[in-house]
Scaffold this motif. Structure first.
Motif, PDB file in Angstrom:
ATOM      1  N   MET A  85      10.612  45.411  50.355  1.00 60.08           N
ATOM      2  CA  MET A  85      11.681  45.502  51.343  1.00 60.08           C
ATOM      3  C   MET A  85      12.875  46.162  50.671  1.00 60.08           C
ATOM      4  O   MET A  85      13.285  45.733  49.590  1.00 60.08           O
ATOM      5  CB  MET A  85      12.075  44.110  51.808  1.00 60.08           C
ATOM      6  N   VAL A  86      13.390  47.180  51.269  1.00 59.29           N
ATOM      7  CA  VAL A  86      14.503  47.888  50.637  1.00 59.29           C
ATOM      8  C   VAL A  86      15.834  47.442  51.198  1.00 59.29           C
ATOM      9  O   VAL A  86      16.697  46.966  50.493  1.00 59.29           O
ATOM     10  CB  VAL A  86      14.351  49.415  50.799  1.00 59.29           C
TER      11      VAL A  86
ATOM     12  N   LYS B 200       6.407  39.401  60.656  1.00 54.17           N
ATOM     13  CA  LYS B 200       5.881  40.365  61.616  1.00 54.17           C
ATOM     14  C   LYS B 200       6.036  41.759  61.020  1.00 54.17           C
ATOM     15  O   LYS B 200       7.131  42.116  60.582  1.00 54.17           O
ATOM     16  CB  LYS B 200       6.696  40.241  62.899  1.00 54.17           C
ATOM     17  N   VAL B 201       4.978  42.486  61.019  1.00 54.54           N
ATOM     18  CA  VAL B 201       5.040  43.846  60.493  1.00 54.54           C
ATOM     19  C   VAL B 201       5.194  44.804  61.659  1.00 54.54           C
ATOM     20  O   VAL B 201       4.531  44.652  62.686  1.00 54.54           O
ATOM     21  CB  VAL B 201       3.767  44.187  59.695  1.00 54.54           C
ATOM     22  N   GLY B 202       6.093  45.764  61.495  1.00 52.70           N
ATOM     23  CA  GLY B 202       6.374  46.703  62.568  1.00 52.70           C
ATOM     24  C   GLY B 202       5.182  47.598  62.872  1.00 52.70           C
ATOM     25  O   GLY B 202       4.264  47.720  62.068  1.00 52.70           O
ATOM     26  N   LYS B 203       5.221  48.202  64.050  1.00 55.77           N
ATOM     27  CA  LYS B 203       4.076  49.028  64.465  1.00 55.77           C
ATOM     28  C   LYS B 203       3.902  50.224  63.554  1.00 55.77           C
ATOM     29  O   LYS B 203       2.801  50.636  63.233  1.00 55.77           O
ATOM     30  CB  LYS B 203       4.294  49.503  65.911  1.00 55.77           C
ATOM     31  N   SER B 204       5.011  50.791  63.118  1.00 51.91           N
ATOM     32  CA  SER B 204       4.919  51.984  62.278  1.00 51.91           C
ATOM     33  C   SER B 204       4.511  51.626  60.860  1.00 51.91           C
ATOM     34  O   SER B 204       4.268  52.495  60.047  1.00 51.91           O
ATOM     35  CB  SER B 204       6.275  52.682  62.251  1.00 51.91           C
TER      36      SER B 204
ATOM     37  N   THR C  87       8.287  49.048  58.513  1.00 54.15           N
ATOM     38  CA  THR C  87       9.318  48.022  58.617  1.00 54.15           C
ATOM     39  C   THR C  87       8.635  46.665  58.681  1.00 54.15           C
ATOM     40  O   THR C  87       7.467  46.554  59.036  1.00 54.15           O
ATOM     41  CB  THR C  87      10.167  48.188  59.886  1.00 54.15           C
ATOM     42  N   VAL C  88       9.397  45.661  58.309  1.00 57.78           N
ATOM     43  CA  VAL C  88       8.869  44.310  58.418  1.00 57.78           C
ATOM     44  C   VAL C  88       9.977  43.448  58.997  1.00 57.78           C
ATOM     45  O   VAL C  88      11.156  43.657  58.711  1.00 57.78           O
ATOM     46  CB  VAL C  88       8.388  43.801  57.054  1.00 57.78           C
ATOM     47  N   GLU C  89       9.568  42.540  59.841  1.00 56.29           N
ATOM     48  CA  GLU C  89      10.545  41.661  60.461  1.00 56.29           C
ATOM     49  C   GLU C  89      10.313  40.263  59.932  1.00 56.29           C
ATOM     50  O   GLU C  89       9.231  39.708  60.059  1.00 56.29           O
ATOM     51  CB  GLU C  89      10.367  41.700  61.973  1.00 56.29           C
TER      52      GLU C  89
ATOM     53  N   CYS D 233      12.217  36.431  59.740  1.00 54.85           N
ATOM     54  CA  CYS D 233      13.308  35.566  60.188  1.00 54.85           C
ATOM     55  C   CYS D 233      14.261  36.324  61.110  1.00 54.85           C
ATOM     56  O   CYS D 233      15.472  36.163  61.034  1.00 54.85           O
ATOM     57  CB  CYS D 233      14.070  34.995  59.003  1.00 54.85           C
ATOM     58  N   GLY D 234      13.737  37.191  61.932  1.00 52.53           N
ATOM     59  CA  GLY D 234      14.561  37.867  62.914  1.00 52.53           C
ATOM     60  C   GLY D 234      15.320  39.076  62.406  1.00 52.53           C
ATOM     61  O   GLY D 234      16.090  39.674  63.132  1.00 52.53           O
ATOM     62  N   LYS D 235      15.126  39.424  61.113  1.00 46.05           N
ATOM     63  CA  LYS D 235      15.804  40.607  60.585  1.00 46.05           C
ATOM     64  C   LYS D 235      14.761  41.660  60.229  1.00 46.05           C
ATOM     65  O   LYS D 235      13.691  41.329  59.712  1.00 46.05           O
ATOM     66  CB  LYS D 235      16.595  40.239  59.328  1.00 46.05           C
ATOM     67  N   VAL D 236      15.110  42.896  60.472  1.00 45.56           N
ATOM     68  CA  VAL D 236      14.173  43.974  60.207  1.00 45.56           C
ATOM     69  C   VAL D 236      14.518  44.617  58.869  1.00 45.56           C
ATOM     70  O   VAL D 236      15.680  44.935  58.615  1.00 45.56           O
ATOM     71  CB  VAL D 236      14.215  45.030  61.334  1.00 45.56           C
ATOM     72  N   TYR D 237      13.544  44.757  58.027  1.00 45.22           N
ATOM     73  CA  TYR D 237      13.759  45.394  56.729  1.00 45.22           C
ATOM     74  C   TYR D 237      12.888  46.635  56.630  1.00 45.22           C
ATOM     75  O   TYR D 237      11.752  46.648  57.094  1.00 45.22           O
ATOM     76  CB  TYR D 237      13.387  44.432  55.590  1.00 45.22           C
ATOM     77  N   ARG D 238      13.469  47.645  55.985  1.00 43.83           N
ATOM     78  CA  ARG D 238      12.711  48.879  55.767  1.00 43.83           C
ATOM     79  C   ARG D 238      11.850  48.679  54.527  1.00 43.83           C
ATOM     80  O   ARG D 238      12.257  48.044  53.561  1.00 43.83           O
ATOM     81  CB  ARG D 238      13.672  50.047  55.551  1.00 43.83           C
ATOM     82  N   LEU D 239      10.657  49.214  54.563  1.00 45.81           N
ATOM     83  CA  LEU D 239       9.749  49.069  53.426  1.00 45.81           C
ATOM     84  C   LEU D 239       9.667  50.372  52.650  1.00 45.81           C
ATOM     85  O   LEU D 239       9.731  51.454  53.231  1.00 45.81           O
ATOM     86  CB  LEU D 239       8.351  48.703  53.921  1.00 45.81           C
ATOM     87  N   ALA D 240       9.552  50.241  51.341  1.00 42.67           N
ATOM     88  CA  ALA D 240       9.326  51.422  50.502  1.00 42.67           C
ATOM     89  C   ALA D 240       8.095  51.161  49.650  1.00 42.67           C
ATOM     90  O   ALA D 240       7.900  50.038  49.179  1.00 42.67           O
ATOM     91  CB  ALA D 240      10.539  51.662  49.615  1.00 42.67           C
ATOM     92  N   PRO D 241       7.253  52.158  49.452  1.00 43.56           N
ATOM     93  CA  PRO D 241       6.029  51.924  48.683  1.00 43.56           C
ATOM     94  C   PRO D 241       6.335  51.742  47.200  1.00 43.56           C
ATOM     95  O   PRO D 241       7.283  52.308  46.669  1.00 43.56           O
ATOM     96  CB  PRO D 241       5.215  53.186  48.925  1.00 43.56           C
ATOM     97  N   VAL D 242       5.515  50.928  46.549  1.00 36.93           N
ATOM     98  CA  VAL D 242       5.633  50.739  45.103  1.00 36.93           C
ATOM     99  C   VAL D 242       5.038  51.954  44.409  1.00 36.93           C
ATOM    100  O   VAL D 242       3.951  52.412  44.764  1.00 36.93           O
ATOM    101  CB  VAL D 242       4.896  49.447  44.697  1.00 36.93           C
ATOM    102  N   THR D 243       5.788  52.468  43.451  1.00 35.00           N
ATOM    103  CA  THR D 243       5.373  53.738  42.852  1.00 35.00           C
ATOM    104  C   THR D 243       4.756  53.572  41.461  1.00 35.00           C
ATOM    105  O   THR D 243       4.345  54.549  40.853  1.00 35.00           O
ATOM    106  CB  THR D 243       6.581  54.684  42.731  1.00 35.00           C
TER     107      THR D 243
END
Lengths: 318, 334
Positions: free
Chosen positions: A302-303, B154-158, B161-163, B165-175
């Protein structure tokens, strides 16, 4: 309020699509995000039991004991039998975090001296009966360090052969520093979880401890980055989790956001993962425990926070 | 003294046909008589006279009751005004149907109350289920106890993103790649060369000849939690850890020592000897100290013994048994 009734109840793991043939001239392609959140299936235990995991950090106050308590109880909730050993010889705290401080009568020192048997020194948690706590010594007694490390190996052997069966996990809460207590704690471990915070003091110690663990032959080392603040990362005031990973070069077991509930749950002696409703940090610990069971690591982190998109029917609760 | 009131209900206000007389339950002071007088019942001037008479009576009595008693006043007022129920009863056949309707209403009410009570018993007030039923919460109660059904993740459709506790967080891949991990391992193995200490020596001791000096850890005498000395040897400690049943080793040893002491005391009593044998007292010391005392040991072993002795007796030993009582006595001896 969220509801996931409409989601399928199958394995909720996303995989990257099949990799296409490499083109002749490789172009930098953005990596696909692979979500790793797990929630509606039972995790599959990987590796041989008992899995002896030491939770260490080097630096003090980064959350080793909190991690031990929460991961331990998460594992118990997921249905695995867990023995948590508080190997913090000088300054033990795990009993307080679990709210079991009044039930610790005997410790490993008494077991070694023959004042009690091992089963009498194990404190069973009443909330999750497959979770047991074992403290290594009383705060004011001294551990005969000559066989401190060996004693833990004997303990693990004795746990393996006990009547009610071998525990799935033996989690050892390591003391801070790299003193005699650290040496004792890492002796029986096969794998390690390194807890660190995204600051340079903690990272330097973590790197050192990782080096020592690798010298000792513990190869399976994963890290948990604790007390992450997405708002500070966004403002570039805090190292991001990916920066931390770049510095340490370790696989990620979990990322725990900073949460005021941690202090509250510590004061109450009620681990975060048992909170109702769950908090963000509690969920993150649960996910980390899940990965620990499956010997998995994070594929995406999560970023930052994004504004929640409101649907047309959100006004009506959609 | 009892007073009676007569209230005339006039036919021009639309009252029932039949003469109606209602005598309320007697109160100590007032007697209230209601009489509905029909035009057909009383005729002509009699009626007029009676009416005038009665009206006058009522007025006086109302005036009297106003002064005397507000309760009586209200009763009288009700009596004066025409009642709707009486108007409904003008038609004779409908009374039965109305009765049925009223009875049915009461029955429905009773059933409703009964069902409500039954439902309330199953849902205690204040529970989440109760809140959902009352519409305060939108969804059904969430099952947090079940870690396999976590509705706050909850994982977003795209899938980026992941939701939580009601907050949406952007995901970045581990490199991090395997190669990078290996490079880090190499770097660390060069930077930190370490052997885990396996031999712990007190500061100032000499290293035994067959020991690698790198694996020696020096423990100072005033170390806060570690000591190189111990009461027991390694084999014994290992056996203690492995013991699964029965009385723990040290408890057994103390018990046996006490048994010997008791026997010795009984022998002494038989011989009527009052002298305390000092050599006998050594038997009560712990028999399992095998190795010779080191100079450092004195203080620590004393501390260890103090810690061990300050413990409550084990559950195997009932507090009133002679062994345990005596052991506490023995422990208090210097």
């Amino acid at each position: 309020m969220l509801s996931l009734r409409f989601l399928p109840s199958t394995n909720f793991q996303f995989h990257t699509p099949k990799t296409p043939k490499p083109p002749r001239f490789p172009t930098p392609k953005p990596l696909a995000v692979r979500s790793v959140l797990q929630w509606n299936r039972k995790p599959e235990l990987a590796g041989e039991t008992p899995r002896v995991v030491v939770i260490t950090s080097g630096k003090g106050g980064v959350g080793k004991t909190t991690t031990t308590a929460n991961i331990g109880l998460s594992l118990a909730r997921l249905g695995f039998s867990v023995v948590a050993i508080d190997a913090d010889v000088g300054l033990r705290n795990l009993d307080l975090l679990l709210g079991l401080e009044n039930r610790v009568n005997y410790t490993v020192v008494e077991v070694l001296n023959g004042d009690c048997r091992l089963d009498q020194a194990l404190v069973r948690d009443k909330r999750w009966s497959n979770f047991e706590l074992l403290c290594i010594s009383k705060p004011r007694s001294k551990l005969p360090i000559g066989f401190g490390g060996k004693a833990l190996i004997w303990l693990v052997d004795a746990l393996k052969s006990r009547q009610e069966g071998c525990p799935d996990f033996v989690i050892i809460d390591c003391p801070a520093g790299i003193d005699a207590g650290f040496i004792t704690a890492i002796t029986p471990a096969n794998e390690a979880v390194l807890v660190t915070t995204p600051d340079i003091t903690s990272l330097r110690d973590a790197d050192r401890v990782t080096g020592l663990l690798e010298c000792d032959g513990i190869r399976d080392i994963k890290m948990i980055v604790n007390r992450v603040r997405t708002d500070m990362i966004k403002g570039e005031d805090m190292m991001s989790v990916l920066d931390v990973q770049e510095m340490l070069g370790l696989a990620l077991l979990g990322v725990i956001p900073e949460d005021s509930e941690v202090i509250r749950s510590t004061n109450r002696g009620y681990p975060l993962v048992l909170n109702k409703p769950p908090t963000l940090a509690g969920l993150a610990f649960e996910q980390a425990a899940w990965r620990l069971v499956e010997q998995d690591s994070m594929k995406a982190v999560m970023v930052e926070e994004e504004p929640k998109k409101k649907g047309f029917f959100s006004f009506f609760g959609g | 003294m009892t007073t009676s009131y007569l209230v005339v209900l006039r036919p021009e206000f639309g009252l029932c046909n039949a003469p109606f007389k209602w005598i309320p339950p007697q109160s100590p002071t007032l007697k209230f008589v209601l009489r509905a007088v029909d035009a057909s019942a009383i005729s002509g001037s009699d009626r007029r006279a009676a009416q005038d008479d009665d009206t006058a009576k009522t007025e006086t009595t109302i005036a009297a009751t106003t002064v005397k008693d507000p309760h009586g006043k209200s009763q009288a007022t009700v009596g004066v005004f025409p009642l709707v129920v009486f108007a409904m009863k003008r038609q004779e056949g409908s009374s039965f149907a109305i009765g049925i309707v009223i009875a049915a209403t009461f029955f429905v009410l009773a059933v409703r109350i009964y069902l409500g009570r039954k439902a309330r018993a199953s849902r205690p007030p204040g529970s989440v289920a109760d809140l959902v039923r009352r519409g305060q919460l939108r969804t059904r109660p969430l099952k947090y106890d079940d870690p396999f059904n976590n509705p706050l993740v909850k994982v977003g459709k795209s899938n980026s993103t992941v939701e939580m506790c009601g907050k949406v967080y952007r995901l970045a891949p581990v490199t991090l790649t395997e190669e990078q991990q290996a490079i880090h391992q190499k770097r660390r193995s060069r930077a930190y060369q370490w052997k885990r200490p396996t031999v712990f020596l007190k500061e100032g001791d000499s290293i035994p000849p067959d020991v690698d000096p790198d694996t020696v850890r020096w423990i100072p005498a005033n170390h806060p939690f570690a000591t190189t000395a111990s009461d027991i040897d390694e084999d014994l400690a290992q056996n203690n850890v492995r013991q699964k049943h029965g009385v723990p080793f040290r408890i057994q040893a103390e018990h046996e020592a006490l048994q010997r002491k008791l026997e010795a005391l009984q022998g002494e009593q038989k011989l009527n000897k009052l002298v305390i044998d000092s050599s006998n007292a050594k038997d009560f010391e712990r028999a399992f100290k095998s190795h010779p005392k080191s100079p450092e040991r004195g203080e620590e072993s004393l501390l260890n013994e103090h810690v061990a002795n300050s413990k409550a007796p084990l559950p195997e030993w009932p507090p009133n048994s002679s062994g345990s009582t005596l052991s506490s006595e023995e422990r208090q001896k210097p």
